[in-house]
Design a protein around this motif. Structure first.
Motif, short mmCIF file in Angstrom:
data_model
loop_
_atom_site.label_atom_id
_atom_site.label_comp_id
_atom_site.label_asym_id
_atom_site.label_seq_id
_atom_site.Cartn_x
_atom_site.Cartn_y
_atom_site.Cartn_z
N MET A 26 0.84 -1.19 0.00
CA MET A 26 0.00 0.00 0.00
C MET A 26 0.88 1.25 0.00
N LYS A 27 0.49 2.26 -0.77
CA LYS A 27 1.28 3.47 -0.88
C LYS A 27 1.35 4.22 0.45
N LYS A 28 2.52 4.86 0.70
CA LYS A 28 2.69 5.61 1.94
C LYS A 28 1.71 6.78 2.04
N ASN A 29 1.38 7.39 0.90
CA ASN A 29 0.46 8.52 0.94
C ASN A 29 -0.97 8.08 1.23
N ILE A 30 -1.19 6.78 1.27
CA ILE A 30 -2.48 6.23 1.70
C ILE A 30 -2.35 5.72 3.13
N LEU A 31 -1.24 5.06 3.40
CA LEU A 31 -1.05 4.41 4.70
C LEU A 31 -0.95 5.41 5.85
N ILE A 32 -0.27 6.52 5.63
CA ILE A 32 -0.08 7.50 6.70
C ILE A 32 -1.40 8.16 7.13
N PRO A 33 -2.19 8.72 6.20
CA PRO A 33 -3.47 9.30 6.63
C PRO A 33 -4.43 8.26 7.19
N LEU A 34 -4.37 7.04 6.66
CA LEU A 34 -5.21 5.97 7.20
C LEU A 34 -4.85 5.67 8.65
N SER A 35 -3.54 5.69 8.95
CA SER A 35 -3.08 5.46 10.32
C SER A 35 -3.57 6.56 11.25
N VAL A 36 -3.44 7.80 10.80
CA VAL A 36 -3.86 8.95 11.61
C VAL A 36 -5.36 8.89 11.89
N LEU A 37 -6.15 8.65 10.85
CA LEU A 37 -7.61 8.57 11.01
C LEU A 37 -8.00 7.43 11.94
N SER A 38 -7.30 6.31 11.83
CA SER A 38 -7.60 5.15 12.67
C SER A 38 -7.29 5.43 14.13
N ILE A 39 -6.17 6.08 14.39
CA ILE A 39 -5.80 6.43 15.77
C ILE A 39 -6.83 7.39 16.36
N ILE A 40 -7.22 8.38 15.57
CA ILE A 40 -8.25 9.33 16.04
C ILE A 40 -9.55 8.58 16.32
N GLY A 41 -9.89 7.67 15.41
CA GLY A 41 -11.12 6.89 15.59
C GLY A 41 -11.10 6.04 16.85
N LEU A 42 -9.96 5.41 17.14
CA LEU A 42 -9.86 4.57 18.35
C LEU A 42 -9.90 5.41 19.62
N ILE A 43 -9.33 6.61 19.57
CA ILE A 43 -9.39 7.50 20.73
C ILE A 43 -10.82 7.96 20.97
N LEU A 44 -11.50 8.35 19.89
CA LEU A 44 -12.90 8.78 20.01
C LEU A 44 -13.81 7.63 20.45
N ALA A 45 -13.42 6.42 20.08
CA ALA A 45 -14.24 5.25 20.42
C ALA A 45 -14.28 4.98 21.92
N ILE A 46 -13.28 5.45 22.65
CA ILE A 46 -13.25 5.21 24.09
C ILE A 46 -14.50 5.77 24.77
N PRO A 47 -14.87 7.05 24.51
CA PRO A 47 -16.11 7.54 25.12
C PRO A 47 -17.36 7.34 24.25
N PHE A 48 -17.16 7.14 22.92
CA PHE A 48 -18.32 7.18 22.02
C PHE A 48 -18.69 5.85 21.36
#
Length: 271
Positions: free
Chosen positions: A1-23
């Motif tokens: 997978m291209k880095k320009n896809i993998l990096i934003p996907l990683s960031v969005l996933s981390i944000i999603g997991l953090i938000l998932a804690i309360p939501f």
């Protein structure tokens, strides 16, 4: 997978997991609707494209083995021939777990999947077989490995599904807290197997490494893959089978395994 896809996907996933804690729980409470058409659609066919990747890989293994290698031939017959039939039958039969249909439909689609995969492989020039064989192993091993990994985590994590919390939410637990081994399938919410299997569709972004005519469509392959995965993620939350965090981790189990096999088979070049 291209880095320009993998990096934003990683960031969005981390944000999603953090938000998932309360939501996690509120999101599921808001979206839950087992009569929803998207939810039912994702439940019935969400995994099928991922299994078909395995079918394609098996067909490719069956015809690309090294003629002077007995081991290559035998492994191709086992992983290619036998698994080709089994995975084709699996892909054809998955929707019947959720949609009532005549049994003959399964057999018809099994035959269609087998011959469709064989046709694609046979249309590939033999000069490309060495590259195609690498892709074939990546396809088959990614599907098998992510399936095993998902189930090991599921039964060791013991997270209850949202649909079993309708009367009381006392059994709810945060995604990062394992609760020990379980044999109850209703305590296998984390991570999502449907999403992990659906995410195998990302394999199509590797096809241009063999089929150069497809290179101009590679960005579209990414779009198609992530739209499909996103729809299945939402559908699993709608059906109360998984929480947001379950779907994110399900996606990443497959992404990590796919990346690993790209390295193992030295398919490092970004295409």
């Amino acid at each position: 997978m291209k880095k320009n896809i993998l990096i934003p996907l990683s960031v969005l996933s981390i944000i999603g997991l953090i938000l998932a804690i309360p939501f996690d729980l509120p999101i599921s409470q808001f979206l839950y609707d087992q009569s929803n058409l998207l939810g039912r659609f994702g439940e019935a066919v969400g995994e099928v494209p991922g299994v078909l990747v395995g079918v394609f890989g098996c067909a490719a293994l069956l015809f690309t083995y090294k003629r002077n290698s007995k081991f290559s031939k035998i492994s191709s017959y086992i992983f290619g021939g036998l698994f080709l039939v089994l995975l084709s039958f699996m892909a054809a039969g998955l929707p019947t777990h959720y949609i009532e249909m005549p049994s003959w439909v399964t057999y018809v689609f099994t035959i269609i999947y087998i011959f469709g995969a064989v046709y694609i492989v046979k249309k590939t020039p033999e000069a490309l077989y060495p590259k195609l064989r690498k892709l074939a192993w990546i396809a088959v091993l990614t599907f098998i490995t992510e399936t095993i990994a998902i189930n090991l985590i599921k039964f060791g994590w013991s997270r209850v599904r949202f649909r079993d919390l309708l009367e009381s939410t006392e059994a709810f637990s945060a995604w990062f807290i394992p609760r020990g081994f379980t044999g109850n399938t209703e305590y296998t919410s984390f991570p999502s197997g449907h999403v992990a299997n659906a995410s195998v569709i990302l394999f199509i972004t590797l096809l241009p490494s063999v089929y150069q005519k497809l290179r101009k469509y590679q960005n579209w392959f990414y779009v198609i893959s992530f739209v499909w995965i996103g729809l299945i993620m939402v559908s699993r939350i709608i059906m109360g089978a998984h929480f947001l965090s379950d779907t994110i981790v399900g996606l990443w189990v497959t992404v990590v395994i796919l990346q690993l096999f790209q390295i193992v088979f030295k398919l490092k070049k970004e295409i």
